[in-house]
Scaffold this motif. Structure first.
Motif, PDB file in Angstrom:
ATOM      1  N   PHE A  88      -6.226   4.786  17.694  1.00 27.15           N
ATOM      2  CA  PHE A  88      -4.926   5.053  17.088  1.00 27.15           C
ATOM      3  C   PHE A  88      -5.103   5.864  15.802  1.00 27.15           C
ATOM      4  O   PHE A  88      -6.095   5.724  15.091  1.00 27.15           O
ATOM      5  N   ASP A  89      -4.106   6.698  15.518  1.00 28.19           N
ATOM      6  CA  ASP A  89      -4.120   7.459  14.271  1.00 28.19           C
ATOM      7  C   ASP A  89      -3.565   6.645  13.111  1.00 28.19           C
ATOM      8  O   ASP A  89      -3.907   6.888  11.951  1.00 28.19           O
ATOM      9  N   ALA A  90      -2.680   5.707  13.409  1.00 27.21           N
ATOM     10  CA  ALA A  90      -2.064   4.871  12.374  1.00 27.21           C
ATOM     11  C   ALA A  90      -1.423   3.679  13.064  1.00 27.21           C
ATOM     12  O   ALA A  90      -1.328   3.628  14.297  1.00 27.21           O
ATOM     13  N   ALA A  91      -0.970   2.712  12.252  1.00 27.58           N
ATOM     14  CA  ALA A  91      -0.363   1.502  12.819  1.00 27.58           C
ATOM     15  C   ALA A  91       0.679   0.957  11.869  1.00 27.58           C
ATOM     16  O   ALA A  91       0.566   1.099  10.645  1.00 27.58           O
ATOM     17  N   LEU A  92       1.719   0.343  12.426  1.00 27.85           N
ATOM     18  CA  LEU A  92       2.634  -0.482  11.643  1.00 27.85           C
ATOM     19  C   LEU A  92       2.019  -1.873  11.612  1.00 27.85           C
ATOM     20  O   LEU A  92       1.850  -2.509  12.654  1.00 27.85           O
ATOM     21  N   HIS A  93       1.691  -2.336  10.415  1.00 21.30           N
ATOM     22  CA  HIS A  93       0.906  -3.559  10.252  1.00 21.30           C
ATOM     23  C   HIS A  93       1.654  -4.521   9.336  1.00 21.30           C
ATOM     24  O   HIS A  93       2.256  -4.107   8.344  1.00 21.30           O
ATOM     25  N   TYR A  94       1.620  -5.825   9.714  1.00 19.44           N
ATOM     26  CA  TYR A  94       2.190  -6.855   8.846  1.00 19.44           C
ATOM     27  C   TYR A  94       1.063  -7.677   8.242  1.00 19.44           C
ATOM     28  O   TYR A  94       0.100  -8.053   8.913  1.00 19.44           O
ATOM     29  N   PRO A  99      17.125 -16.386   1.153  1.00 21.15           N
ATOM     30  CA  PRO A  99      15.848 -16.079   1.814  1.00 21.15           C
ATOM     31  C   PRO A  99      14.692 -16.124   0.825  1.00 21.15           C
ATOM     32  O   PRO A  99      14.851 -15.821  -0.359  1.00 21.15           O
ATOM     33  N   THR A 100      13.520 -16.505   1.322  1.00 23.21           N
ATOM     34  CA  THR A 100      12.312 -16.608   0.508  1.00 23.21           C
ATOM     35  C   THR A 100      11.368 -15.483   0.877  1.00 23.21           C
ATOM     36  O   THR A 100      11.105 -15.258   2.061  1.00 23.21           O
ATOM     37  N   GLU A 101      10.850 -14.770  -0.131  1.00 24.62           N
ATOM     38  CA  GLU A 101       9.939 -13.660   0.163  1.00 24.62           C
ATOM     39  C   GLU A 101       8.624 -14.192   0.704  1.00 24.62           C
ATOM     40  O   GLU A 101       8.005 -15.093   0.147  1.00 24.62           O
ATOM     41  N   ALA A 102       8.187 -13.607   1.821  1.00 20.27           N
ATOM     42  CA  ALA A 102       6.924 -14.003   2.443  1.00 20.27           C
ATOM     43  C   ALA A 102       5.750 -13.387   1.694  1.00 20.27           C
ATOM     44  O   ALA A 102       5.902 -12.440   0.915  1.00 20.27           O
ATOM     45  N   HIS A 103       4.558 -13.922   1.951  1.00 23.28           N
ATOM     46  CA  HIS A 103       3.357 -13.386   1.315  1.00 23.28           C
ATOM     47  C   HIS A 103       3.006 -12.009   1.848  1.00 23.28           C
ATOM     48  O   HIS A 103       2.446 -11.182   1.147  1.00 23.28           O
ATOM     49  N   GLY A 104       3.321 -11.768   3.126  1.00 23.24           N
ATOM     50  CA  GLY A 104       2.980 -10.489   3.737  1.00 23.24           C
ATOM     51  C   GLY A 104       4.104  -9.479   3.626  1.00 23.24           C
ATOM     52  O   GLY A 104       5.216  -9.794   3.196  1.00 23.24           O
ATOM     53  N   ALA A 105       3.799  -8.254   4.000  1.00 22.74           N
ATOM     54  CA  ALA A 105       4.781  -7.177   4.020  1.00 22.74           C
ATOM     55  C   ALA A 105       4.418  -6.231   5.163  1.00 22.74           C
ATOM     56  O   ALA A 105       3.359  -6.344   5.782  1.00 22.74           O
ATOM     57  N   TYR A 106       5.308  -5.300   5.436  1.00 25.71           N
ATOM     58  CA  TYR A 106       5.075  -4.314   6.489  1.00 25.71           C
ATOM     59  C   TYR A 106       4.499  -3.039   5.870  1.00 25.71           C
ATOM     60  O   TYR A 106       5.006  -2.541   4.863  1.00 25.71           O
ATOM     61  N   TYR A 107       3.451  -2.513   6.509  1.00 28.32           N
ATOM     62  CA  TYR A 107       2.772  -1.321   6.019  1.00 28.32           C
ATOM     63  C   TYR A 107       2.562  -0.321   7.153  1.00 28.32           C
ATOM     64  O   TYR A 107       2.447  -0.703   8.327  1.00 28.32           O
ATOM     65  N   LEU A 108       2.490   0.947   6.771  1.00 32.13           N
ATOM     66  CA  LEU A 108       1.851   1.942   7.623  1.00 32.13           C
ATOM     67  C   LEU A 108       0.394   1.991   7.186  1.00 32.13           C
ATOM     68  O   LEU A 108       0.107   2.159   5.995  1.00 32.13           O
ATOM     69  N   VAL A 109      -0.525   1.841   8.141  1.00 36.97           N
ATOM     70  CA  VAL A 109      -1.960   1.813   7.851  1.00 36.97           C
ATOM     71  C   VAL A 109      -2.634   2.891   8.681  1.00 36.97           C
ATOM     72  O   VAL A 109      -2.275   3.109   9.837  1.00 36.97           O
ATOM     73  N   TRP A 110      -3.621   3.587   8.079  1.00 35.59           N
ATOM     74  CA  TRP A 110      -4.334   4.635   8.810  1.00 35.59           C
ATOM     75  C   TRP A 110      -5.812   4.623   8.409  1.00 35.59           C
ATOM     76  O   TRP A 110      -6.151   4.259   7.283  1.00 35.59           O
ATOM     77  N   PRO A 111      -6.715   5.009   9.321  1.00 37.07           N
ATOM     78  CA  PRO A 111      -8.136   5.089   8.975  1.00 37.07           C
ATOM     79  C   PRO A 111      -8.384   6.263   8.037  1.00 37.07           C
ATOM     80  O   PRO A 111      -7.789   7.335   8.186  1.00 37.07           O
ATOM     81  N   LEU A 112      -9.252   6.066   7.060  1.00 36.25           N
ATOM     82  CA  LEU A 112      -9.477   7.089   6.040  1.00 36.25           C
ATOM     83  C   LEU A 112      -9.973   8.396   6.637  1.00 36.25           C
ATOM     84  O   LEU A 112      -9.666   9.474   6.108  1.00 36.25           O
ATOM     85  N   GLU A 113     -10.723   8.318   7.739  1.00 35.32           N
ATOM     86  CA  GLU A 113     -11.247   9.568   8.311  1.00 35.32           C
ATOM     87  C   GLU A 113     -10.156  10.431   8.921  1.00 35.32           C
ATOM     88  O   GLU A 113     -10.364  11.614   9.198  1.00 35.32           O
ATOM     89  N   LYS A 114      -8.951   9.856   9.121  1.00 35.65           N
ATOM     90  CA  LYS A 114      -7.837  10.643   9.663  1.00 35.65           C
ATOM     91  C   LYS A 114      -6.771  10.931   8.606  1.00 35.65           C
ATOM     92  O   LYS A 114      -5.697  11.430   8.935  1.00 35.65           O
ATOM     93  N   ALA A 115      -7.081  10.642   7.353  1.00 37.75           N
ATOM     94  CA  ALA A 115      -6.069  10.744   6.301  1.00 37.75           C
ATOM     95  C   ALA A 115      -5.527  12.158   6.137  1.00 37.75           C
ATOM     96  O   ALA A 115      -4.393  12.344   5.686  1.00 37.75           O
ATOM     97  N   GLN A 116      -6.326  13.174   6.470  1.00 35.76           N
ATOM     98  CA  GLN A 116      -5.890  14.556   6.298  1.00 35.76           C
ATOM     99  C   GLN A 116      -5.413  15.198   7.600  1.00 35.76           C
ATOM    100  O   GLN A 116      -5.204  16.416   7.634  1.00 35.76           O
ATOM    101  N   ASP A 117      -5.252  14.406   8.635  1.00 32.66           N
ATOM    102  CA  ASP A 117      -4.724  14.950   9.883  1.00 32.66           C
ATOM    103  C   ASP A 117      -3.318  15.503   9.641  1.00 32.66           C
ATOM    104  O   ASP A 117      -2.454  14.806   9.085  1.00 32.66           O
TER     105      ASP A 117
END
Length: 303
Positions: A144-150, A263-281
């Motif tokens: 994958f080039d990137a992911a939606l990660h919680y 509502p109570t804020e959870a410890h986690g959050a939603y992120y877009l995550v990508w591998p550093l070697e593809k950061a300049q794609d």
């Protein structure tokens, strides 16, 4: 560095080996690969000869793999999948490139997909391919080039962009409680609690945030997706701790009731995550820059 040819078996041999490990019989392998059983046997024999090892156990007409060959087949399976995915991308790659994105099923469908038409309008030359993933995975093995990660922004070797914080609300069917105004957070400990597989500590964290001391483990049925745990809550099976944006409509329609005011804020959050070697794609850069304009953690999600 040049790899010795003897360590690069033919794709047909590798496919036969992987299929035998997965399917368990030469007959099934032959049917899947549209070959005769004799052709399958010849491919496996050629592989053994090339490796200089006995890797196939033969009992009459029955073929099975040795333990070493089974392990090898598992490694090869990932490589074959990567080759297939790379070949598919090569065939359909548009001028602007492709972005292969892993998404969380619920958040991806509710948050990302409603926004994608704007990205498609701005960058029609870029194709975004999406696959759902519930658990963590390896960028190296799945390509994958990137992911939606919680969770926390703690994947090694990656960059990240915060998309949205998560706020949780305990909810249940109206039939499960008579006077919810009299309920305290501690009272919920006496009710059946529903758990989501991807948030195993959510209830414990929520009770701690409400200053409720826990004396033992929190038991209850476990669900793998928000869609199923929502249905369970609606049918009175227990109390679910849900992201507030996912239950707004059910609360408004009276299918669910909230058992705690804010509502109570959870410890986690939603992120877009990508591998550093593809950061300049180039395709990832455009997608990331555009997504940053959508990343408003407190902004209501589109309906």
């Amino acid at each position: 560095m040049s790899t010795p040819r003897r360590l690069l078996p033919s794709l047909s041999s590798l496919r036969a080996l992987e299929a035998l490990d997965r399917l368990g019989s030469a007959t099934a392998v032959a049917e899947e690969l549209s070959l005769t059983q004799s052709a399958v046997s010849r491919q496996l024999q050629a592989f053994e000869h090339q490796m200089g090892l006995d890797l196939i156990l033969r009992d009459g007409r029955r073929l099975t793999l040795t333990p070493a060959a089974q392990k090898y087949a598992g490694d090869v399976r990932q490589a074959l999948e990567q080759i297939a995915q790379a070949s598919l991308r090569l065939r359909i790659a548009p001028d602007g490139g492709t972005l292969n994105l892993a998404i969380l099923p619920t958040f991806g469908m509710r948050w990302l997909v409603p926004r994608l038409p704007e990205f498609a309008r701005l960058y029609p030359q870029i194709t975004v391919n999406m696959n759902t993933r519930l658990q963590r995975f390896s960028f190296a093995s799945e390509g994958f080039d990137a992911a939606l990660h919680y969770g926390q922004a703690d994947w090694p070797g990656t960059g990240h962009l915060l998309l949205r914080h998560e706020h949780l609300l305990p909810v249940c069917a109206p039939s499960l409680v008579r006077d919810r105004s009299a309920l305290t957070p501690k009272d919920l400990l006496r009710m059946p609690l529903l758990h989501i597989e991807t948030r195993p500590d959510a209830w414990a964290d929520w009770f701690r945030a409400q200053d409720v001391a826990l004396t033992g483990s929190l038991t209850g049925p476990l669900y793998d997706q928000f869609s199923t745990i929502t249905q369970a809550a609606q049918h009175g099976l227990g109390v679910a701790l849900m992201p507030d944006y996912l239950v707004e409509q059910d609360l408004a329609r009276g299918h669910l009731v909230a058992l705690h005011g804010a509502p109570t804020e959870a410890h986690g959050a939603y992120y877009l995550v990508w591998p550093l070697e593809k950061a300049q794609d180039p395709a990832l850069l455009r997608f990331r820059d555009w997504l940053a304009t959508q990343a408003e953690p407190e902004d209501p999600l589109p309906r």
